[in-house]
Design a protein around this motif. Structure first.
Motif, PDB file in Angstrom:
ATOM      1  N   ASP A  50       0.818  -1.218   0.000  1.00  0.00           N
ATOM      2  CA  ASP A  50       0.000   0.000   0.000  1.00  0.00           C
ATOM      3  C   ASP A  50       0.849   1.265   0.000  1.00  0.00           C
ATOM      4  N   ASN A  51       2.138   1.098  -0.285  1.00  0.00           N
ATOM      5  CA  ASN A  51       3.046   2.245  -0.327  1.00  0.00           C
ATOM      6  C   ASN A  51       3.136   2.746  -1.761  1.00  0.00           C
ATOM      7  N   ALA A  52       2.503   3.865  -2.042  1.00  0.00           N
ATOM      8  CA  ALA A  52       2.461   4.402  -3.405  1.00  0.00           C
ATOM      9  C   ALA A  52       3.849   4.666  -3.968  1.00  0.00           C
ATOM     10  N   ALA A  53       4.809   4.918  -3.093  1.00  0.00           N
ATOM     11  CA  ALA A  53       6.176   5.194  -3.550  1.00  0.00           C
ATOM     12  C   ALA A  53       6.818   3.953  -4.168  1.00  0.00           C
ATOM     13  N   MET A  54       6.272   2.780  -3.876  1.00  0.00           N
ATOM     14  CA  MET A  54       6.830   1.528  -4.395  1.00  0.00           C
ATOM     15  C   MET A  54       6.145   1.099  -5.691  1.00  0.00           C
ATOM     16  N   PHE A  55       5.178   1.864  -6.154  1.00  0.00           N
ATOM     17  CA  PHE A  55       4.392   1.478  -7.328  1.00  0.00           C
ATOM     18  C   PHE A  55       5.234   1.458  -8.598  1.00  0.00           C
ATOM     19  N   ASP A  56       5.071   0.387  -9.369  1.00  0.00           N
ATOM     20  CA  ASP A  56       5.752   0.261 -10.658  1.00  0.00           C
ATOM     21  C   ASP A  56       4.896  -0.649 -11.528  1.00  0.00           C
ATOM     22  N   ALA A  57       4.364  -0.109 -12.617  1.00  0.00           N
ATOM     23  CA  ALA A  57       3.421  -0.847 -13.449  1.00  0.00           C
ATOM     24  C   ALA A  57       4.084  -1.847 -14.394  1.00  0.00           C
ATOM     25  N   GLU A  58       5.401  -1.840 -14.493  1.00  0.00           N
ATOM     26  CA  GLU A  58       6.111  -2.739 -15.397  1.00  0.00           C
ATOM     27  C   GLU A  58       5.734  -4.200 -15.150  1.00  0.00           C
ATOM     28  N   GLY A  59       5.437  -4.936 -16.236  1.00  0.00           N
ATOM     29  CA  GLY A  59       5.182  -6.362 -16.084  1.00  0.00           C
ATOM     30  C   GLY A  59       4.055  -6.880 -16.958  1.00  0.00           C
ATOM     31  N   TYR A  60       3.710  -8.128 -16.711  1.00  0.00           N
ATOM     32  CA  TYR A  60       2.676  -8.806 -17.492  1.00  0.00           C
ATOM     33  C   TYR A  60       1.434  -9.011 -16.629  1.00  0.00           C
ATOM     34  N   TYR A  61       0.273  -8.664 -17.174  1.00  0.00           N
ATOM     35  CA  TYR A  61      -1.000  -8.787 -16.475  1.00  0.00           C
ATOM     36  C   TYR A  61      -1.817  -9.895 -17.146  1.00  0.00           C
ATOM     37  N   PHE A  62      -2.092 -10.950 -16.405  1.00  0.00           N
ATOM     38  CA  PHE A  62      -2.791 -12.095 -16.977  1.00  0.00           C
ATOM     39  C   PHE A  62      -4.208 -12.199 -16.409  1.00  0.00           C
ATOM     40  N   VAL A  63      -5.072 -12.787 -17.198  1.00  0.00           N
ATOM     41  CA  VAL A  63      -6.473 -12.895 -16.838  1.00  0.00           C
ATOM     42  C   VAL A  63      -6.675 -13.868 -15.675  1.00  0.00           C
ATOM     43  N   LEU A  64      -7.445 -13.427 -14.674  1.00  0.00           N
ATOM     44  CA  LEU A  64      -7.796 -14.295 -13.560  1.00  0.00           C
ATOM     45  C   LEU A  64      -9.193 -14.882 -13.725  1.00  0.00           C
ATOM     46  N   ASP A  65     -10.079 -14.120 -14.314  1.00  0.00           N
ATOM     47  CA  ASP A  65     -11.460 -14.584 -14.504  1.00  0.00           C
ATOM     48  C   ASP A  65     -11.538 -15.524 -15.696  1.00  0.00           C
ATOM     49  N   SER A  66     -12.049 -16.716 -15.484  1.00  0.00           N
ATOM     50  CA  SER A  66     -12.100 -17.701 -16.564  1.00  0.00           C
ATOM     51  C   SER A  66     -13.014 -17.254 -17.699  1.00  0.00           C
ATOM     52  N   ASP A  67     -14.095 -16.535 -17.387  1.00  0.00           N
ATOM     53  CA  ASP A  67     -15.019 -16.151 -18.453  1.00  0.00           C
ATOM     54  C   ASP A  67     -14.462 -15.029 -19.324  1.00  0.00           C
ATOM     55  N   ALA A  68     -13.342 -14.430 -18.886  1.00  0.00           N
ATOM     56  CA  ALA A  68     -12.748 -13.364 -19.699  1.00  0.00           C
ATOM     57  C   ALA A  68     -12.153 -13.926 -20.980  1.00  0.00           C
ATOM     58  N   LYS A  69     -11.942 -15.229 -21.016  1.00  0.00           N
ATOM     59  CA  LYS A  69     -11.428 -15.857 -22.228  1.00  0.00           C
ATOM     60  C   LYS A  69     -12.399 -15.669 -23.385  1.00  0.00           C
ATOM     61  N   LYS A  70     -13.639 -15.330 -23.063  1.00  0.00           N
ATOM     62  CA  LYS A  70     -14.649 -15.149 -24.107  1.00  0.00           C
ATOM     63  C   LYS A  70     -14.484 -13.821 -24.839  1.00  0.00           C
ATOM     64  N   VAL A  71     -13.598 -12.967 -24.322  1.00  0.00           N
ATOM     65  CA  VAL A  71     -13.338 -11.693 -25.003  1.00  0.00           C
ATOM     66  C   VAL A  71     -12.322 -11.968 -26.101  1.00  0.00           C
ATOM     67  N   GLY A  72     -12.787 -12.484 -27.199  1.00  0.00           N
ATOM     68  CA  GLY A  72     -11.893 -12.857 -28.288  1.00  0.00           C
ATOM     69  C   GLY A  72     -10.902 -13.908 -27.827  1.00  0.00           C
ATOM     70  N   ASP A  73      -9.668 -13.780 -28.263  1.00  0.00           N
ATOM     71  CA  ASP A  73      -8.590 -14.683 -27.846  1.00  0.00           C
ATOM     72  C   ASP A  73      -7.689 -14.022 -26.815  1.00  0.00           C
ATOM     73  N   PHE A  74      -8.236 -13.032 -26.137  1.00  0.00           N
ATOM     74  CA  PHE A  74      -7.460 -12.237 -25.209  1.00  0.00           C
ATOM     75  C   PHE A  74      -6.885 -13.095 -24.077  1.00  0.00           C
ATOM     76  N   GLU A  75      -5.596 -12.889 -23.790  1.00  0.00           N
ATOM     77  CA  GLU A  75      -4.916 -13.603 -22.693  1.00  0.00           C
ATOM     78  C   GLU A  75      -4.400 -12.655 -21.617  1.00  0.00           C
ATOM     79  N   GLY A  76      -3.914 -11.490 -22.028  1.00  0.00           N
ATOM     80  CA  GLY A  76      -3.361 -10.550 -21.071  1.00  0.00           C
ATOM     81  C   GLY A  76      -2.708  -9.383 -21.784  1.00  0.00           C
ATOM     82  N   PHE A  77      -2.052  -8.520 -21.018  1.00  0.00           N
ATOM     83  CA  PHE A  77      -1.345  -7.400 -21.635  1.00  0.00           C
ATOM     84  C   PHE A  77      -0.047  -7.132 -20.890  1.00  0.00           C
TER      85      PHE A  77
END
Length: 213
Positions: free
Chosen positions: A83-110
């Motif tokens: 919860d320390n905003a000073a440590m925030f860094d958005a770098e990285g890979y974000y993968f889908v946790l919700d199984s039904d999100a697979k229905k959004v095309g072939d989307f896997e993550g960003f």
């Protein structure tokens, strides 16, 4: 005459034997003393060094070496950084946790990139922060044409490929350091939309986990 000669030889032999035994004793004494002394000194120094290290250990000094018997409960929990905003860094890979999100095309993550790794590792600018960029992983890699990260929010839009593109609008659930999180922790949530041509073919609420790629 012969007897006197015998006594003389006997006396000389005895003297030589005693002389030899004396030197052997002296030699063993000094060698034995020297062999023990270094061992004794080594043990003494070892004890002193151990005591010195323990007494100089500073729990607040990150460069201090932890002793074997350190008290773990005195260390700051890494979860404090979540919860320390000073440590925030958005770098990285974000993968889908919700199984039904697979229905959004072939989307896997960003993937979000915000570090300069295009220069040599010896370059002073290596790893410096740069404007965020990235791409969506689906049936193909869709590069971002727009991406905005700030104030706890994230939005992006991808380039169209064969008329298909992805748009996302969401928020970060964690303000600080993602490294401290469980691998299945929820990091980002929002609405993901797939657009084919001019029409939105699917739109879903999606939740993402995070890893460093």
């Amino acid at each position: 005459m012969k007897f006197n000669k015998f006594l003389l030889n006997f006396a000389v032999g005895s003297a030589a034997l005693l002389f030899g035994l004396t030197w052997v004793g002296v030699y063993q004494y000094f060698v034995g003393t020297n062999a023990v002394q270094p061992h004794t000194c080594f043990l003494t120094k070892t004890v002193k060094m151990e005591n010195a290290d323990s007494s100089k250990f500073d729990i607040g000094n990150p460069e201090s070496v932890l002793p074997i018997n350190f008290e773990e409960d005195k260390l700051t929990s890494p979860h404090v950084d979540e919860d320390n905003a000073a440590m925030f860094d958005a770098e990285g890979y974000y993968f889908v946790l919700d199984s039904d999100a697979k229905k959004v095309g072939d989307f896997e993550g960003f993937t979000i990139n915000n570090k300069n790794f295009k220069v040599s590792a010896n370059d002073k600018n290596y790893g410096n922060a740069v404007a965020p960029s990235g791409y969506v992983s689906a049936d193909k890699d869709y590069k971002f044409t727009k991406v905005s990260i700030g104030n706890g929010k994230i939005e992006f839009e991808t380039e169209p490929i064969n008329g298909v593109k992805y748009i996302f609008s969401g928020k970060f659930l964690v303000e600080g350091n993602f490294y401290t999180l469980d691998e299945n922790a929820k990091v980002v949530t929002g609405t993901l939309t797939k657009i084919d041509g001019d029409a939105a073919t699917s739109s879903k609420a999606v939740t993402f986990g995070w890893s460093l790629e």
